[in-house]
Write a protein that holds these residues in place. Structure first.
Motif, mmCIF file in Angstrom:
data_model
loop_
_atom_site.group_PDB
_atom_site.id
_atom_site.type_symbol
_atom_site.label_atom_id
_atom_site.label_comp_id
_atom_site.label_asym_id
_atom_site.label_seq_id
_atom_site.Cartn_x
_atom_site.Cartn_y
_atom_site.Cartn_z
ATOM 1 N N ASP A 1 53.275 9.978 46.043
ATOM 2 C CA ASP A 1 52.096 9.373 46.665
ATOM 3 C C ASP A 1 51.990 9.690 48.152
ATOM 4 O O ASP A 1 50.905 9.587 48.736
ATOM 5 C CB ASP A 1 52.116 7.854 46.470
ATOM 6 C CG ASP A 1 51.576 7.437 45.114
ATOM 7 O OD1 ASP A 1 51.070 8.307 44.381
ATOM 8 O OD2 ASP A 1 51.666 6.239 44.785
ATOM 9 N N ARG B 1 49.219 11.879 49.494
ATOM 10 C CA ARG B 1 47.862 11.366 49.690
ATOM 11 C C ARG B 1 47.566 11.082 51.156
ATOM 12 O O ARG B 1 46.408 10.868 51.538
ATOM 13 C CB ARG B 1 47.675 10.095 48.862
ATOM 14 C CG ARG B 1 47.737 10.339 47.347
ATOM 15 C CD ARG B 1 47.887 9.045 46.565
ATOM 16 N NE ARG B 1 46.851 8.079 46.935
ATOM 17 C CZ ARG B 1 46.938 6.773 46.706
ATOM 18 N NH1 ARG B 1 48.045 6.258 46.152
ATOM 19 N NH2 ARG B 1 45.954 5.973 47.054
ATOM 20 N N LEU C 1 49.733 4.596 53.703
ATOM 21 C CA LEU C 1 48.421 4.888 53.129
ATOM 22 C C LEU C 1 47.394 3.845 53.556
ATOM 23 O O LEU C 1 46.241 4.176 53.874
ATOM 24 C CB LEU C 1 48.521 4.943 51.609
ATOM 25 C CG LEU C 1 49.280 6.147 51.036
ATOM 26 C CD1 LEU C 1 49.500 5.980 49.531
ATOM 27 C CD2 LEU C 1 48.528 7.441 51.318
#
Length: 549
Positions: A442, A445, A541
């Motif tokens: 992840d 991202r 994120l």
């Protein structure tokens, strides 16, 4: 159809380049005309080492074997068939190495739908997971030109120990290893001591130009790919590369050269969705490491999907790539490319290598050396010998410890905003993640989240893999980069057999070594250390997403 791609198409042997003429005309003068006037297309196809000037001639003379490696590699085909038959019971193929020795094989396997595990990391968790996966059915392909690359050496040692710990004899363990290298290199001698099969490499072909050599073909063939098709595709294109017309390699190279010399030195790479999975990552290394030197170069930005945010502005060239999309088609998501390259993978490999070498001619750089990459390696070696530098976090928020340059705000969103807003009108941001490429996937991202907050280029690289690709551009290209390095706490370390350091210590030293090299050039480096990786990635994120609100 994009208006930019509506002009003449240059095609041969199933490979087509759309939009090149418009890109070339956008430069200060016709790069193609200059290359043709100097006889460059035929000279490059013929392996002329004088094309990049007298200082580059010695290197070029040793590194131009790729121009006909599709012919030389046919000699490998009987050996590959024999290996596949002898190792048929070892159906889990692991490619251990980094950089040019792994990227092409990964593209081949992904494009042709063959299972191949690529281990190009020093992260202890990633290495441990690979060692635990179907060990009794594993054949390890260790690839490298010399054996001096610390990642390849460490991974080979770890697998060797794992095989012996599983009860295999020395001879049995040797059967589980195939080494692709020069037999006279340190890695070749190590392979001989282990009783491993050694597949010899062409000394005139190395690294990023080795897609169609043993480096790309051996692991892919062991994984079940029909690699002869790639050689056929490249050979079909080869005759066109010496021509002044109907030469898609020339069209692509002239367009890249015109863009670079005309101020469009950011190349956005986006798949058109018609196959060639992962080709952008291979092209990224080829362009960045070949052209990023002497303060010049092409900065590649790979988009994970066509609708991902990318840079905008007059310095951007958007290139789509694919396998067999209809002529002039535009990828989805609203990305309108300036240039499109379509055709089979083997031809793509050769065309991009040829075009990158042409771009080197236009830029006036040696496309075969990597003069600045050693800086990070030297810092890493010193840290491994003397210990890591003492560092204290500037601030801590949840699972994130921040090590920020002077002047950065003492909060996560503020520090990220400071980094992004400091790019100015000509800078770029590189996100460098020393994490587990799979367990911490992840983290990738972050690129899109940060790119959404700025019109400037944002790249993403897994460490230490990027050290062998964009790392050269960071050190030798235009010194306008800013860097976000992400590291993570290690729950369970793993020793490197017969070495005075562990994988965790090696990974930390590589991260610290690159930080020192970048900071030594006066560039801003923000390090964010995750004390809990899953929680920390989620925090990053969230913080990056808040930059646009």
């Amino acid at each position: 159809m994009s208006e930019l791609l509506a002009g003449p198409v240059e095609a041969a042997a199933g490979l087509a380049v759309h939009g090149a003429g418009a890109v070339d005309r956008s430069g200060p003068a016709s790069t193609r005309a200059a290359l043709v006037a100097a006889g460059v297309p035929a000279r490059l196809a013929g392996g002329d080492p004088t094309l990049w000037g007298p200082t580059a001639q010695a290197t070029a003379r040793r590194r131009l074997g790729w121009v006909d490696t599709f012919r030389q590699s046919r000699e490998l085909l009987p050996l590959l068939a024999e290996l596949r038959a002898e190792l048929a019971d070892l159906d889990h193929v692991v490619l251990a190495g980094t950089g040019g020795a792994t990227l092409a094989a990964e593209v081949i396997a992904r494009t042709l739908g063959r299972p191949l595990t690529v281990l190009d990391s020093t992260d202890p968790g990633q290495v441990r997971a690979a060692l635990a996966d179907r060990l009794e059915r594993t054949v390890v392909v260790a690839a490298g030109t010399s054996g001096g690359t610390v990642e390849t050496d460490s991974l080979l040692r770890a697998y060797r120990q794992a095989f012996l710990a599983a009860g295999l004899t020395d001879e049995e363990a040797g059967r589980h290893v195939v080494v692709v290298t020069d037999p006279d290199s340190p890695l070749g001698r190590t392979a001989a001591e282990l009783g491993a099969v050694v597949v010899p490499t062409d000394l005139r072909v190395a690294g990023r130009y080795a897609a169609l050599s043993a480096f790309g073909l051996v692991p892919a063939a062991l994984a079940g790919a029909e690699v002869v098709e790639l050689l056929d595709q490249a050979e079909a294109l080869a005759d066109a590369l010496g021509r002044d017309r109907d030469n898609p390699g020339l069209a692509l190279g002239a367009a890249l050269g015109a863009a670079a010399t005309g101020g469009r030195d950011t190349v956005v790479l986006v798949s058109d969705g018609s196959g060639l999975d992962g080709l952008g990552d291979w092209v990224e290394q080829l362009l960045a490491e070949s052209t990023g030197k002497a303060g010049r170069g092409l900065l590649p930005v790979v988009l994970a999907a066509p609708d991902d945010p990318g840079p905008t502005g007059p310095d951007v060239l958007t290139v789509s790539y694919g396998g067999a999309l209809a002529a002039g088609a535009v990828p989805g998501g609203g990305v309108a490319p300036d240039l499109a390259v379509t055709g089979p993978l083997g031809a793509q490999f050769l065309a991009w290598e040829y075009a990158t070498a042409l771009a080197g001619v236009a830029l006036g750089v040696d496309p075969f050396d990597e003069p600045d990459r050693a800086a990070s390696t030297e810092h890493t070696s010193l840290i491994l010998a003397c210990g890591p530098p003492a560092e204290r976090p500037s601030f801590t928020v949840g699972a994130v410890e921040a090590y920020a340059p002077a002047g950065a705000p003492a909060d996560l969103v503020g520090a990220l905003r400071w980094l992004v807003e400091g790019l100015g009108s000509d800078g770029y941001l590189a996100v460098l993640a020393y994490l587990d490429r799979y367990a911490d996937a992840d983290a990738a991202r972050l690129r899109a989240r940060l790119a959404g907050a700025t019109g400037r280029p944002v790249t993403f690289g897994w460490g230490p893999r990027y050290l062998h690709s964009t790392g050269q551009y960071h050190q030798g290209g235009p010194q306008v980069g800013s860097y976000l390095q992400v590291t993570g706490t290690i729950d369970a370390d793993l020793p490197v057999p017969d070495r005075p350091y562990s994988f965790g210590e090696l990974q930390a030293a590589q991260a610290a070594g690159d930080r020192q090299a970048l900071a030594g050039r006066g560039r801003p480096v923000l390090r964010l250390h995750l004390t809990d990786r899953a929680v920390g990635v989620a925090q990053l994120l969230d913080a990056a997403g808040r930059l646009t609100t």
